[in-house]
Design a protein around this motif. Structure first.
Motif, PDB file in Angstrom:
ATOM      1  N   ALA A 136       0.833  -1.205   0.000  1.00 38.36           N
ATOM      2  CA  ALA A 136       0.000   0.000   0.000  1.00 38.36           C
ATOM      3  C   ALA A 136       0.868   1.256   0.000  1.00 38.36           C
ATOM      4  O   ALA A 136       0.560   2.242  -0.683  1.00 38.36           O
ATOM      5  N   ILE A 145      -7.827  -1.616   2.560  1.00 41.83           N
ATOM      6  CA  ILE A 145      -6.706  -2.017   3.420  1.00 41.83           C
ATOM      7  C   ILE A 145      -7.185  -2.309   4.838  1.00 41.83           C
ATOM      8  O   ILE A 145      -6.674  -3.210   5.506  1.00 41.83           O
ATOM      9  N   GLY A 202      -1.668   0.707   9.137  1.00 44.26           N
ATOM     10  CA  GLY A 202      -2.681   0.864   8.101  1.00 44.26           C
ATOM     11  C   GLY A 202      -3.509   2.119   8.308  1.00 44.26           C
ATOM     12  O   GLY A 202      -3.827   2.849   7.358  1.00 44.26           O
TER      13      GLY A 202
END
Length: 217
Positions: A136, A145, A202
Motif C-alpha cells: 500500500a 486495506i 494501516g
C-alpha cells in the motif's frame, strides 16, 4: 527550496522502504528461530532490532529537519507525520520480535510442539499483514486495506485466545514444563500486540492518503 523538500521526502521514503524490508526479515528470522528451536540464531534478531532503531532515528531526524526548514503543509505534512509514526511502529515490531526470540529455546513435548506450530501460523499472518502495508505504501493504494488487515488481525487474535486456552489446559493436566509454558504465553501476547501495531500502520496510511482518522482492529 522545492528541490530540497523533495530530496528530504525522497530520503524518508527510501528509508521507510528499507525499514519495511528489515521488519519483514525479522519475521522470516523469527520463524526460523522458533521452527528450529535454536537460540544460536537469535543474534540475527538482535542485529535486525538495532538496524531498525538506527533507521527509525534517521527518519525522525530528517523529518524534524524538513519541518523546521520547509514548513510543509497539507498532504506533505501528513506524509511526514504519518511516516514518522509508521517508522516508530516498525521499530517497535522489531523490538518485540527480538524479545520473543530471547525466549528460545522452548523445552518441548508432543503437546507443546503442536502449540508451537500454531504460533508459527501467527507469525505467518503477521508477515502477510506487513506485506499489505508495504504494498500500500509503495503503490499509494489503500483500497480495502482496513478490511484486509482486520481479517488477518482477527485470525491472529483468535489464535492467541486458542493457544492461551490450550496452555491453561496443559498446566492443569501436567505442568511439567512451566518455564516453557510461561515463555510461550508471553510470546503469543507479544505476537498479538504486533498485530495491533501493524493495524495502526494501516490507519496511518489512510490518514496520509485521505486525511481520514480510522481505527483498524
Amino acid at each position: 527550496m522545492m528541490k530540497g523538500l523533495l530530496d528530504k521526502i525522497d530520503f524518508i521514503e527510501r528509508k521507510l522502504r528499507e525499514l519495511f524490508s528489515t521488519t519483514r526479515q525479522g519475521f522470516v528470522e523469527l520463524r526460523k528461530v522458533m521452527e528450529e528451536n535454536n537460540p544460536n540464531l537469535v543474534k540475527k534478531l538482535e542485529e535486525i532490532e538495532k538496524k531498525s532503531d538506527e533507521i527509525n532515528l534517521l527518519i525522525f531526524r530528517t523529518a524534524a529537519d524538513t519541518i523546521a526548514l520547509y514548513a510543509p503543509v497539507a498532504h506533505t505534512m501528513r506524509y511526514i507525520l504519518g511516516t514518522m509514526q509508521i517508522s516508530s511502529f516498525c521499530e517497535r515490531v522489531c523490538d518485540l520480535i527480538y524479545e520473543i526470540g530471547e525466549f528460545i529455546p522452548f523445552e518441548l513435548d508432543e503437546d507443546l510442539e503442536k502449540i508451537r506450530e500454531e504460533m508459527l501460523s501467527m507469525i505467518d499472518n503477521l508477515h502477510k499483514m506487513l506485506e499489505i502495508i508495504e504494498t500500500a505504501f509503495e503503490k499509494h493504494e489503500i483500497d480495502k486495506i482496513d478490511e484486509k488487515l482486520t481479517e488477518l488481525d482477527t485470525k491472529v487474535d483468535n489464535k492467541y485466545n486458542e493457544i492461551k486456552e490450550q496452555l491453561a489446559k496443559y498446566v492443569a493436566k501436567k505442568c511439567t514444563k512451566a518455564r516453557t509454558v510461561f515463555d510461550m504465553l508471553l510470546s503469543i501476547r507479544y505476537l498479538e500486540r504486533i498485530g495491533d501495531i501493524i493495524a495502526k500502520m494501516g490507519a496511518r496510511l489512510i490518514f496520509i492518503e485521505e486525511n481520514r482518522i480510522v481505527f483498524i482492529k
